[in-house]
Design a protein around this motif. Structure first.
Motif, PDB file in Angstrom:
ATOM      1  N   LEU A 111       0.832  -1.202   0.000  1.00 40.14           N
ATOM      2  CA  LEU A 111       0.000   0.000   0.000  1.00 40.14           C
ATOM      3  C   LEU A 111       0.872   1.259   0.000  1.00 40.14           C
ATOM      4  CD1 LEU A 111      -2.771   1.373   0.190  1.00 40.14           C
ATOM      5  CD2 LEU A 111      -2.582   1.188   2.672  1.00 40.14           C
ATOM      6  N   ILE A 112       1.849   1.309   0.868  1.00 39.61           N
ATOM      7  CA  ILE A 112       2.718   2.487   0.964  1.00 39.61           C
ATOM      8  C   ILE A 112       3.550   2.663  -0.304  1.00 39.61           C
ATOM      9  CG2 ILE A 112       4.709   3.454   2.184  1.00 39.61           C
ATOM     10  CD1 ILE A 112       3.466   2.212   4.756  1.00 39.61           C
ATOM     11  N   THR A 113       4.129   1.569  -0.809  1.00 39.50           N
ATOM     12  CA  THR A 113       4.939   1.704  -2.023  1.00 39.50           C
ATOM     13  C   THR A 113       4.081   2.096  -3.218  1.00 39.50           C
ATOM     14  OG1 THR A 113       4.812  -0.671  -2.504  1.00 39.50           O
ATOM     15  CG2 THR A 113       6.726   0.114  -1.260  1.00 39.50           C
ATOM     16  N   GLY A 114       2.833   1.639  -3.242  1.00 40.96           N
ATOM     17  CA  GLY A 114       1.932   2.038  -4.313  1.00 40.96           C
ATOM     18  C   GLY A 114       1.541   3.498  -4.218  1.00 40.96           C
ATOM     19  N   LEU A 115       1.354   3.992  -3.011  1.00 38.40           N
ATOM     20  CA  LEU A 115       0.958   5.383  -2.836  1.00 38.40           C
ATOM     21  C   LEU A 115       2.088   6.362  -3.142  1.00 38.40           C
ATOM     22  CD1 LEU A 115      -1.223   5.143   0.405  1.00 38.40           C
ATOM     23  CD2 LEU A 115      -2.008   5.538  -1.938  1.00 38.40           C
ATOM     24  N   ILE A 116       3.302   6.019  -2.745  1.00 38.43           N
ATOM     25  CA  ILE A 116       4.413   6.955  -2.978  1.00 38.43           C
ATOM     26  C   ILE A 116       5.085   6.735  -4.333  1.00 38.43           C
ATOM     27  CG2 ILE A 116       4.858   7.300  -0.529  1.00 38.43           C
ATOM     28  CD1 ILE A 116       7.323   5.524  -0.808  1.00 38.43           C
ATOM     29  N   GLY A 117       4.858   5.578  -4.958  1.00 34.02           N
ATOM     30  CA  GLY A 117       5.420   5.334  -6.284  1.00 34.02           C
ATOM     31  C   GLY A 117       6.882   4.952  -6.300  1.00 34.02           C
ATOM     32  N   TRP A 118       7.421   4.540  -5.167  1.00 31.08           N
ATOM     33  CA  TRP A 118       8.821   4.150  -5.077  1.00 31.08           C
ATOM     34  C   TRP A 118       8.949   2.876  -4.266  1.00 31.08           C
ATOM     35  CZ3 TRP A 118      12.623   3.994  -1.102  1.00 31.08           C
ATOM     36  CH2 TRP A 118      13.939   3.853  -1.566  1.00 31.08           C
ATOM     37  N   CYS A 119       9.703   1.922  -4.781  1.00 34.33           N
ATOM     38  CA  CYS A 119       9.888   0.634  -4.123  1.00 34.33           C
ATOM     39  C   CYS A 119      11.383   0.405  -3.905  1.00 34.33           C
ATOM     40  CB  CYS A 119       9.292  -0.475  -4.991  1.00 34.33           C
ATOM     41  SG  CYS A 119       9.498  -2.124  -4.333  1.00 34.33           S
ATOM     42  N   PRO A 120      11.827   0.273  -2.649  1.00 38.19           N
ATOM     43  CA  PRO A 120      13.250   0.078  -2.377  1.00 38.19           C
ATOM     44  C   PRO A 120      13.860  -1.144  -3.081  1.00 38.19           C
ATOM     45  CG  PRO A 120      12.111   0.663  -0.361  1.00 38.19           C
ATOM     46  CD  PRO A 120      11.060   0.434  -1.402  1.00 38.19           C
ATOM     47  N   PRO A 121      13.208  -2.326  -3.068  1.00 34.85           N
ATOM     48  CA  PRO A 121      13.816  -3.456  -3.789  1.00 34.85           C
ATOM     49  C   PRO A 121      13.955  -3.199  -5.292  1.00 34.85           C
ATOM     50  CG  PRO A 121      12.210  -4.272  -2.226  1.00 34.85           C
ATOM     51  CD  PRO A 121      12.066  -2.779  -2.265  1.00 34.85           C
ATOM     52  N   TYR A 122      12.990  -2.506  -5.888  1.00 37.90           N
ATOM     53  CA  TYR A 122      13.111  -2.153  -7.303  1.00 37.90           C
ATOM     54  C   TYR A 122      14.354  -1.288  -7.511  1.00 37.90           C
ATOM     55  CZ  TYR A 122       8.559  -3.724  -9.142  1.00 37.90           C
ATOM     56  OH  TYR A 122       7.485  -4.464  -9.586  1.00 37.90           O
ATOM     57  N   ALA A 123      14.581  -0.337  -6.622  1.00 36.50           N
ATOM     58  CA  ALA A 123      15.735   0.551  -6.747  1.00 36.50           C
ATOM     59  C   ALA A 123      17.041  -0.239  -6.638  1.00 36.50           C
ATOM     60  CB  ALA A 123      15.683   1.639  -5.682  1.00 36.50           C
ATOM     61  N   LEU A 124      17.107  -1.184  -5.703  1.00 38.52           N
ATOM     62  CA  LEU A 124      18.320  -1.985  -5.527  1.00 38.52           C
ATOM     63  C   LEU A 124      18.594  -2.884  -6.724  1.00 38.52           C
ATOM     64  CD1 LEU A 124      18.002  -3.077  -1.797  1.00 38.52           C
ATOM     65  CD2 LEU A 124      19.651  -1.493  -2.769  1.00 38.52           C
ATOM     66  N   LEU A 125      17.520  -3.429  -7.322  1.00 37.39           N
ATOM     67  CA  LEU A 125      17.678  -4.366  -8.430  1.00 37.39           C
ATOM     68  C   LEU A 125      17.657  -3.696  -9.806  1.00 37.39           C
ATOM     69  CD1 LEU A 125      15.379  -7.192  -7.032  1.00 37.39           C
ATOM     70  CD2 LEU A 125      17.878  -7.122  -7.038  1.00 37.39           C
ATOM     71  N   GLY A 126      17.394  -2.393  -9.839  1.00 39.25           N
ATOM     72  CA  GLY A 126      17.409  -1.668 -11.096  1.00 39.25           C
ATOM     73  C   GLY A 126      16.136  -1.784 -11.914  1.00 39.25           C
ATOM     74  N   PHE A 127      15.042  -2.235 -11.312  1.00 39.20           N
ATOM     75  CA  PHE A 127      13.766  -2.329 -12.019  1.00 39.20           C
ATOM     76  C   PHE A 127      13.099  -0.966 -12.065  1.00 39.20           C
ATOM     77  CE2 PHE A 127      13.361  -6.910 -10.382  1.00 39.20           C
ATOM     78  CZ  PHE A 127      13.996  -7.414 -11.500  1.00 39.20           C
ATOM     79  N   ASN A 128      12.280  -0.770 -13.110  1.00 40.69           N
ATOM     80  CA  ASN A 128      11.513   0.460 -13.223  1.00 40.69           C
ATOM     81  C   ASN A 128      10.284   0.171 -14.081  1.00 40.69           C
ATOM     82  OD1 ASN A 128      10.477   2.999 -13.528  1.00 40.69           O
ATOM     83  ND2 ASN A 128      12.384   3.934 -14.211  1.00 40.69           N
ATOM     84  N   THR A 129       9.092   0.245 -13.487  1.00 38.52           N
ATOM     85  CA  THR A 129       7.868   0.026 -14.240  1.00 38.52           C
ATOM     86  C   THR A 129       7.182   1.347 -14.552  1.00 38.52           C
ATOM     87  OG1 THR A 129       6.556  -0.290 -12.222  1.00 38.52           O
ATOM     88  CG2 THR A 129       7.502  -2.254 -13.236  1.00 38.52           C
ATOM     89  N   CYS A 130       7.812   2.437 -14.194  1.00 36.85           N
ATOM     90  CA  CYS A 130       7.253   3.765 -14.428  1.00 36.85           C
ATOM     91  C   CYS A 130       7.597   4.208 -15.848  1.00 36.85           C
ATOM     92  CB  CYS A 130       7.843   4.751 -13.417  1.00 36.85           C
ATOM     93  SG  CYS A 130       7.064   6.353 -13.429  1.00 36.85           S
ATOM     94  N   SER A 131       6.597   4.746 -16.538  1.00 39.35           N
ATOM     95  CA  SER A 131       6.815   5.150 -17.922  1.00 39.35           C
ATOM     96  C   SER A 131       7.406   6.545 -18.049  1.00 39.35           C
ATOM     97  CB  SER A 131       5.495   5.104 -18.701  1.00 39.35           C
ATOM     98  OG  SER A 131       4.568   5.993 -18.133  1.00 39.35           O
ATOM     99  N   VAL A 132       7.535   7.272 -16.945  1.00 39.32           N
ATOM    100  CA  VAL A 132       8.105   8.618 -16.968  1.00 39.32           C
ATOM    101  C   VAL A 132       9.620   8.504 -17.126  1.00 39.32           C
ATOM    102  CG1 VAL A 132       8.416  10.754 -15.685  1.00 39.32           C
ATOM    103  CG2 VAL A 132       6.255   9.523 -15.550  1.00 39.32           C
ATOM    104  N   LYS A 133      10.137   9.166 -18.121  1.00 43.42           N
ATOM    105  CA  LYS A 133      11.578   9.135 -18.368  1.00 43.42           C
ATOM    106  C   LYS A 133      12.259  10.335 -17.722  1.00 43.42           C
ATOM    107  CE  LYS A 133      11.215   5.552 -21.004  1.00 43.42           C
ATOM    108  NZ  LYS A 133      11.478   4.266 -20.464  1.00 43.42           N
ATOM    109  N   LYS A 134      13.504  10.167 -17.343  1.00 47.81           N
ATOM    110  CA  LYS A 134      14.268  11.282 -16.780  1.00 47.81           C
ATOM    111  C   LYS A 134      14.538  12.305 -17.877  1.00 47.81           C
ATOM    112  CE  LYS A 134      16.882   8.374 -13.680  1.00 47.81           C
ATOM    113  NZ  LYS A 134      18.216   8.044 -13.230  1.00 47.81           N
ATOM    114  N   PRO A 135      14.513  13.594 -17.533  1.00 45.72           N
ATOM    115  CA  PRO A 135      14.786  14.620 -18.556  1.00 45.72           C
ATOM    116  C   PRO A 135      16.238  14.641 -18.969  1.00 45.72           C
ATOM    117  CG  PRO A 135      14.277  15.650 -16.442  1.00 45.72           C
ATOM    118  CD  PRO A 135      14.150  14.176 -16.269  1.00 45.72           C
TER     119      PRO A 135
END
Length: 64
Positions: free
Chosen positions: A40-64
């Protein structure tokens, strides 16, 4: 923190988290259901620590 959780992933995390918390609150499952706070918390804030550690990204927003 750069967002790494995308649209459908966020919705699923929120729904599953709320379902687990509701089931635990009504006594349908044990206290372990409160683990639903994590998705619930990771869904609300849009950031997941394990995703960050493993390099996953399901967000379609690209860095500028």
């Amino acid at each position: 923190m750069t967002k790494n959780v995308g649209g459908i992933d966020r919705i699923l995390r929120i729904v599953i988290g709320l379902a687990l918390i509701a089931a635990a609150a009504t006594g349908a499952i044990g206290l372990w259901g409160y683990i639903g706070l994590l998705p619930l918390i990771t869904g609300l804030i849009g950031w997941c620590p394990p995703y960050a550690l493993l390099g996953f990204n399901t967000c379609s927003v690209k860095k500028p």
